[in-house]
Design an enzyme around this catalytic site. Structure first.
Site, PDB file in Angstrom:
ATOM      1  N   ASP A 163     -36.589 -39.417  -7.108  1.00 41.47           N
ATOM      2  CA  ASP A 163     -35.231 -38.879  -7.071  1.00 41.47           C
ATOM      3  C   ASP A 163     -34.411 -39.736  -6.099  1.00 41.47           C
ATOM      4  OD1 ASP A 163     -32.986 -37.419  -7.562  1.00 41.47           O
ATOM      5  OD2 ASP A 163     -33.906 -35.475  -7.261  1.00 41.47           O
TER       6      ASP A 163
HETATM    7  C1  BGC Z   1     -30.642 -35.256  -8.412  1.00 41.57           C
HETATM    8  C2  BGC Z   1     -31.298 -35.656  -9.713  1.00 41.57           C
HETATM    9  C3  BGC Z   1     -30.477 -36.704 -10.418  1.00 41.57           C
HETATM   10  C4  BGC Z   1     -30.245 -37.887  -9.491  1.00 41.57           C
HETATM   11  C5  BGC Z   1     -29.450 -39.016 -10.123  1.00 41.57           C
HETATM   12  C6  BGC Z   1     -30.223 -36.459  -7.575  1.00 41.57           C
HETATM   13  O1  BGC Z   1     -29.424 -36.065  -6.519  1.00 41.57           O
HETATM   14  O2  BGC Z   1     -31.537 -34.441  -7.683  1.00 41.57           O
HETATM   15  O3  BGC Z   1     -31.474 -34.527 -10.522  1.00 41.57           O
HETATM   16  O4  BGC Z   1     -31.120 -37.106 -11.583  1.00 41.57           O
HETATM   17  O5  BGC Z   1     -29.544 -37.423  -8.353  1.00 41.57           O
HETATM   18  O6  BGC Z   1     -28.153 -38.659 -10.392  1.00 41.57           O
END
Ligand code: BGC
Length: 725
Positions: free
Chosen positions: A259
């Site tokens: 993530d």
């Molecule tokens: C979120 C994810 C997301 C990623 C990219 C993160 O802050 O937890 O769910 O896919 O950002 O946008």
């Protein structure tokens, strides 16, 4: 690109280029201003980036890919990813809403359409589906999942993965899915985002892992570990779950994508001293792609020098990434799918119609006293009140980066289109939050008094939903409650439309005041028209809640799958499990929802009374539409195992289906139930099947009163001990 070519490519790569492939950058590649030393174009040119997130569109993608193909040493194409969660340009209902449709075909179709639009915009990968079962409306991200039930999330996972990855005819219209957030992010303490997760192994295996297992079985291309820990082990460093379970036991062969900045966050998490340790932990756990923390780029060269990781471990990750790019067709078609004209609701009418259908199917009519809906012709003057009435942007919900809010249909517009014969007055009466607007309330009351009925549209601001949007009191802001009180006091019949992203904990007076309540979790581009269709009676609601709506925050977690206790709830026994100040169950529970039709169930029947392991039984029930409207019933099949090694949930969903019935029509709904579906994790978390009785409940909701019960016995042949023979 075949295996030999991939190996040849790896053999030519420098360490920097390998770590580049393992790094994902959030960037815009069309440079419109001064260039910094860490300018993304430079990073791509130096081979320090393998994929880019949050970039789409013809010029951006073409330019970025041109740099990768013309200006880098090895000319490896980039991949592009975006969070396409509930649509790309055409926005469909948020996942929590779409799950209320209980319609696998719909889930698949909207994913395939989103893939079609996203790939035309140059996207190859989506960070979806989100599969975090959640029972806590305090958590803002509850809107991204398919509700409280593991089976629903698992079915949703299969449909979404297939829709994104395998449904569109042309391979360049297919999008690689990344199932997230592995695992149990939905169980964050107190619903506080990014907080610790401390759950039992049983909960992990029974509730939180099954949707991911389903995604892996459906062939999902990627998995994203969650930001959180489980019982002290940070997920981005969790070798036990990422490597031993996901890779080895489940045989997952795709990529594991961190993530956003999650590898670097192992330091504040308190499990890594510095970026080197963080990178080592993540790589050893099995994470192939570092999204935006720079830990792999900065930490792995030092780790390699110190002998903390091997080049083989790095190569394994690079190999998976190159295999993924190859499977995407990027080596042959680096601009695969990209189109100059922008696709979207304005240019793809079929998607727009599909979004309207999705939004209608996702609406849940939860209260309809004296048949207020569908509106009768006697209703001539309607006051449409509330801050969500004309809130185009809010209809889109969170996570719709490329969606154009100008294309969204507000509730007001939808009502105006559907109710052409009626006279519609509109008064916002309040802001979404902030201080009460006394003048606004006065105008709303005047409009209500001058009308035959009120449509009161309350709800959330889309910025209050999704990530980092936890609330201790998920309910309307005070200014909206003041407005509601004043409107109810006029005594006019009220339809309350709740345009939210999550269950709200309503004060009792607010649930009691309106004659009808429509739960309209953010419905996307066509939200307003869908609401108009239902209010006017052009569409008969079929949605059912996939998530419980508690009476009080203090009840959380409250859901239909609570386990049996030694002192089951008994209203006549003070020493049974209960609250002194609230009912034991939710205000509105799993499966609740009304239709303009009435459905009646016959008795449930099984095709045989006893089955052994691996055997399947047919469970059938007759369902009749006894109302005056054609309608679509939702039928759920639950089971309960009354005696087992470990306490079992009082109900476990095993299947659901829809039945479309004309007035007076009856049909036989037949489910298949295999004895393997009665298995549950034993003390070692291995699936166990016991001999004995299983109760099967078929009904229109998770309430016993809506169900018919039939039983079956499991009898397995005795185990033959060959040694003794
Ligand atoms: C979120 C994810 C997301 C990623 C990219 C993160 O802050 O937890 O769910 O896919 O950002 O946008």
């Amino acid at each position: 690109m075949n295996t030999d070519k991939i190996e040849h490519l790896i053999s030519q790569m420098t360490l920097t280029e390998k770590l580049g492939q393992m790094s994902m950058l959030a960037a815009s590649l069309v440079v419109t201003g001064p260039v910094s030393p860490r300018d993304p174009v430079m990073l791509v040119r130096e081979g320090r980036v393998g994929g880019i997130l949050n970039t789409w569109g013809y010029d951006e993608i073409r330019e970025a890919q041109r740099v990768a193909l013309e200006e880098t040493r090895l000319k490896i194409p980039l991949y592009f990813s975006v969070d396409v969660l509930h649509g790309h340009r055409t926005i469909y209902p948020i996942p929590l809403a779409e799950a209320c449709a209980f319609d696998r075909d719909l889930w698949l179709r909207t994913a395939a359409e989103a893939a079609d639009e996203a790939t035309r915009d140059g996207i190859h990968m989506t960070f979806a589906p989100m599969l975090d079962v959640c029972r806590d409306p305090r958590w803002g991200r509850i809107c991204e999942c398919a509700g409280e039930d593991a089976y629903v999330n698992a079915e949703y996972a299969r449909a979404k993965v297939t829709g994104f990855q395998n449904t569109n005819d042309h391979p360049h219209r297919r999008l690689a899915g990344v199932a997230k957030h592995f695992v149990a992010y939905g169980a964050v303490t107190a619903g506080r985002d990014y907080a610790e997760v401390d759950i039992s192994r049983r909960a992990l295996h029974e509730v939180y892992l099954p949707p991911f297992k389903a995604a892996v079985e459906a062939g999902v291309a990627g998995i994203m570990p969650s930001f959180t820990d489980i019982a002290g082990i940070a997920m981005s460093a969790h070798r036990g779950l990422l490597h031993d379970l996901l890779r080895v036991k489940w045989g997952f062969i795709g990529v594991i994508v961190s993530d956003y900045n999650a590898i670097g966050e192992l330091i504040p998490h308190g499990v890594a001293q510095d970026i080197v340790e963080a990178a080592v932990l993540a790589l050893k756990a099995g994470i192939d792609i570092d999204m935006m923390s720079g830990a792999y780029e900065q930490g792995l060269p030092i780790a390699l020098e110190r002998g903390l990781v091997t080049m083989q471990e790095i190569d394994t990750a690079v190999r998976r990434i190159l295999q993924m790019k190859s499977a995407m067709g990027l080596f042959e078609y680096p601009l695969r799918g990209l189109q100059q004209e922008i696709p979207g609701p304005d240019t793809i009418p079929a998607h727009r119609a599909s979004a309207r259908d999705a939004a209608r199917r996702s609406l849940v009519l939860i209260k309809n006293e004296d048949g207020l809906l569908p509106l009768s012709n006697d209703v001539r003057r309607i006051a449409v009140i509330g801050p969500l009435a004309d809130a185009q942007s809010e209809m889109m919900g969170p996570w719709c980066m490329a969606g154009d809010e100008q294309q969204a249909i507000s509730i007001l517009q939808g009502l105006r289109e559907s109710l052409r014969a009626q006279d519609i007055a509109h008064v916002p009466g309040a802001n979404i939050d902030g201080p009460a607007d006394l003048a606004g309330i006065a105008s709303a009351v005047a409009a209500a008094q001058a009308s035959d009925m009120v449509v009161l549209c309350l709800g959330e601001n889309r910025q209050h939903t999704g990530e980092a949007a936890s609330r201790t009191l998920p309910r309307p802001f005070n200014c909206q409650m003041e407005l509601a009180k004043a409107v109810f006091e006029t005594g006019k019949p009220v339809l309350l439309v709740l345009a939210t992203s999550r269950p709200w904990i309503l004060p009792d007076w607010m649930a009691a005041g309106p004659r009808a309540i429509l739960i309209a979790l953010f419905g996307g581009t066509e939200a307003g028209r869908a609401i108009g269709d239902v209010v006017a009676g052009d569409y008969n609601p079929t949605g059912r809640l996939c998530i419980s709506w508690p009476y009080r925050t203090g009840q959380i977690p409250v859901h239909y799958g609570m386990r049996s206790t030694g002192r089951p709830h008994d209203p006549n026994n003070g020493f049974s499990t209960s609250f002194l100040d609230a009912p034991i169950g939710p205000r509105w529970g799993f499966g609740d929802g009304l239709s303009y039709s009435q459905f009646e169930l016959g008795e449930a029947q099984v095709s045989k009374p006893v089955i052994s392991a691996e055997e399947t039984v047919d469970v059938s029930i007759e369902i009749a539409n006894t109302g005056a409207h054609s309608g679509e019933a939702t039928i759920f099949m639950f089971t309960h195992d009354p005696v087992a090694l470990a306490t079992r949930p009082l109900l476990e969903l095993k299947d659901f289906r829809k039945a479309v019935l004309a007035p007076g029509q009856r049909t036989l709904a037949t489910f298949q139930l295999n004895a393997n579906q009665f298995r549950y994790p034993d003390f070692n978390m291995e699936p166990r099947l016991d001999n004995g009785r299983i109760n099967i409940f078929i009904g229109t909701s998770a309430r016993r009163i809506d169900q018919k019960c039939v039983t079956i016995d499991v009898l397995q042949p005795p185990v033959v001990n060959d040694d003794a023979a």
